[in-house]
Each structure stands twice: as C-alpha cells, then as structure tokens.
Design a protein around this motif. Structure first.
Motif, PDB file in Angstrom:
ATOM      1  N   UNK A 111       0.857  -1.185   0.000  1.00 37.11           N
ATOM      2  CA  UNK A 111       0.000   0.000   0.000  1.00 37.11           C
ATOM      3  C   UNK A 111       0.892   1.235   0.000  1.00 37.11           C
ATOM      4  N   UNK A 112       0.634   2.136  -0.950  1.00 38.54           N
ATOM      5  CA  UNK A 112       1.453   3.349  -1.074  1.00 38.54           C
ATOM      6  C   UNK A 112       0.537   4.562  -0.956  1.00 38.54           C
ATOM      7  N   UNK A 113       0.561   5.257   0.180  1.00 39.65           N
ATOM      8  CA  UNK A 113      -0.244   6.486   0.297  1.00 39.65           C
ATOM      9  C   UNK A 113       0.415   7.626  -0.480  1.00 39.65           C
ATOM     10  N   UNK A 114      -0.352   8.274  -1.333  1.00 43.80           N
ATOM     11  CA  UNK A 114       0.171   9.403  -2.099  1.00 43.80           C
ATOM     12  C   UNK A 114      -0.010  10.685  -1.308  1.00 43.80           C
ATOM     13  N   UNK A 115       0.832  11.657  -1.624  1.00 41.91           N
ATOM     14  CA  UNK A 115       0.779  12.922  -0.902  1.00 41.91           C
ATOM     15  C   UNK A 115      -0.244  13.872  -1.495  1.00 41.91           C
ATOM     16  N   UNK A 138      -3.452  -2.830  -8.355  1.00 45.21           N
ATOM     17  CA  UNK A 138      -4.588  -3.719  -8.097  1.00 45.21           C
ATOM     18  C   UNK A 138      -5.826  -2.947  -7.679  1.00 45.21           C
ATOM     19  N   UNK A 139      -5.617  -1.864  -6.943  1.00 46.74           N
ATOM     20  CA  UNK A 139      -6.759  -1.093  -6.453  1.00 46.74           C
ATOM     21  C   UNK A 139      -6.314   0.323  -6.135  1.00 46.74           C
ATOM     22  N   UNK A 140      -7.231   1.254  -6.309  1.00 52.16           N
ATOM     23  CA  UNK A 140      -6.994   2.650  -5.944  1.00 52.16           C
ATOM     24  C   UNK A 140      -8.054   3.048  -4.933  1.00 52.16           C
ATOM     25  N   UNK A 141      -7.619   3.435  -3.742  1.00 48.63           N
ATOM     26  CA  UNK A 141      -8.535   3.926  -2.719  1.00 48.63           C
ATOM     27  C   UNK A 141      -8.608   5.440  -2.864  1.00 48.63           C
ATOM     28  N   UNK A 142      -9.654   5.890  -3.526  1.00 48.18           N
ATOM     29  CA  UNK A 142      -9.775   7.315  -3.837  1.00 48.18           C
ATOM     30  C   UNK A 142      -9.931   8.164  -2.583  1.00 48.18           C
ATOM     31  N   UNK A 143     -10.665   7.653  -1.600  1.00 51.37           N
ATOM     32  CA  UNK A 143     -10.931   8.443  -0.389  1.00 51.37           C
ATOM     33  C   UNK A 143      -9.650   8.731   0.389  1.00 51.37           C
ATOM     34  N   UNK A 145      -6.504   8.122  -0.828  1.00 54.57           N
ATOM     35  CA  UNK A 145      -5.368   8.397  -1.706  1.00 54.57           C
ATOM     36  C   UNK A 145      -4.286   7.338  -1.644  1.00 54.57           C
ATOM     37  N   UNK A 146      -4.695   6.057  -1.571  1.00 57.03           N
ATOM     38  CA  UNK A 146      -3.731   4.962  -1.443  1.00 57.03           C
ATOM     39  C   UNK A 146      -3.785   4.094  -2.695  1.00 57.03           C
TER      40      UNK A 146
END
Length: 198
Positions: A111-115, A138-143, A145-146
């Motif tokens: 999991x990579x949280x974006x800034x 595999x997945x983008x967590x829009x809420x 930002x991961x």
C-alpha cells in the motif's frame, strides 16, 4: 446597464473555457495512454486513440477533473526521460527473471499512500506505475489516496521500502511536471524531510 448583445458574463465564460481545457487535457491523456498500452506510436494507433478517446468522452463522460496546475516543459522532459529509462531497466529485469531456470520470484502487495490526493494525480501515478513491467496497480482507494501495488521479485523487507519509494518518486515527478505550486511545495517538503531522516 447591459445591452441585448447576448454577451456572456465573464465568470460563465471562464467556466466554459476551464471545462473545455479540462476536456482537452483528458482527451490528450487518453490518446497518450492508448498508444502506450499498444507499446508503439504509429499512425494507426494515433487515429485509433483519437477515436477511442472521443468515444469515451462522448458516451462515458468522465467526472470533472479540475486541472489547477501548470505545465512545466523541463520537468515534463525529466518525467518522460526517467520513465523511458525505468521502462528499459524493468523490462530487462523481468526478462531475466522469465528465462532464469528454476527461479521462482516472490511477489508482494504493498500500500502506497500518495501525498497529493487529486483524481488526476491518482490516475496518472497509477497509469505510469502499471506501465512499468513488474508492477501492477490492483486497487486505488480514492478516499484515502492509497495505491495498492503488486510488485514482482521481492527478496527482502528493504525491497518493499524501495518499491514504495519508487512509486512516490514517480508521483513527485508528475507533480513537478504538471502540479500546482502548493502541490509542488508539498511533495518537495516531504522529499526533503525523508532525505534528512534517512
């Protein structure tokens, strides 16, 4: 007192210009991504990309993605140059893994949280990461930002940290190329703090 000339208020005109600009940026990125997915730039791929991008924007309207940054040509060149270099290095690495007899690479999901959590940054970072062999979104967590990234050939814990750092470095290059001044300051501050702590 306004006359009956039918002139639009400046605010509405600016809104329309911004909408058309955002649509043009989305159209350009769709054409570019289409050609990158095919792996080569040909007239046929260009024409097909134009048709596909037009169809996507007409029949499947994208949610409004505001572009509050500005294009920086030198940073765009750095982004493109580093991307091509990483593409070549990763392709050679994956090819070596494929032909190495008896070798079974271990993979992992990180999991990579974006800034910068804008839709545009999430989409561009995810696309560039997925286009590099050996990594796949595999997945983008829009809420939050991961990005959840599948990485190939993980041998030690440090490889996980290196892959996270590589994804965040791609994000930093994208923001430096097209981000707003505030976004550039945000990724630069985080980058400097990480270097000082290491």
């Amino acid at each position: 007192m306004t006359g009956g000339t039918g002139a639009q208020p400046p605010g509405r005109l600016r809104g329309r210009v911004a909408t058309w600009r955002d649509q043009a940026v989305a159209f350009g990125w769709l054409v570019l991504i289409w050609n990158l997915l095919w792996g080569e730039f040909t007239w046929g791929n260009l024409v097909a990309g134009l048709l596909v991008a037009a169809a996507v924007l007409v029949f499947y309207p994208l949610p409004p993605v505001t572009f509050g940054g500005r294009l920086r040509p030198p940073a765009l060149l750095v982004l493109a140059g580093r991307f091509v270099a990483e593409l070549v290095v990763a392709s050679v690495r994956v090819a070596r893994i494929a032909v190495q007899p008896g070798f079974r690479p271990r993979s992992a999901i990180i999991a990579v949280p974006l800034r910068v959590r804008t839709d545009l940054n999430l989409a561009l970072t995810a696309e560039l990461v997925s286009l590099v062999p050996g990594t796949l979104i595999l997945e983008v967590d829009r809420e939050s930002g991961v990005l959840y990234v599948h990485v190939l050939d993980v041998r030690r814990p440090q490889d996980l940290a290196d892959n996270r750092a590589r994804v965040r470095e791609i994000e930093r290059r994208i923001v430096r190329a097209i981000g707003s001044a505030a976004e550039v300051r945000q990724v630069h501050t985080d980058h400097v703090e990480k270097e000082n702590n290491s």
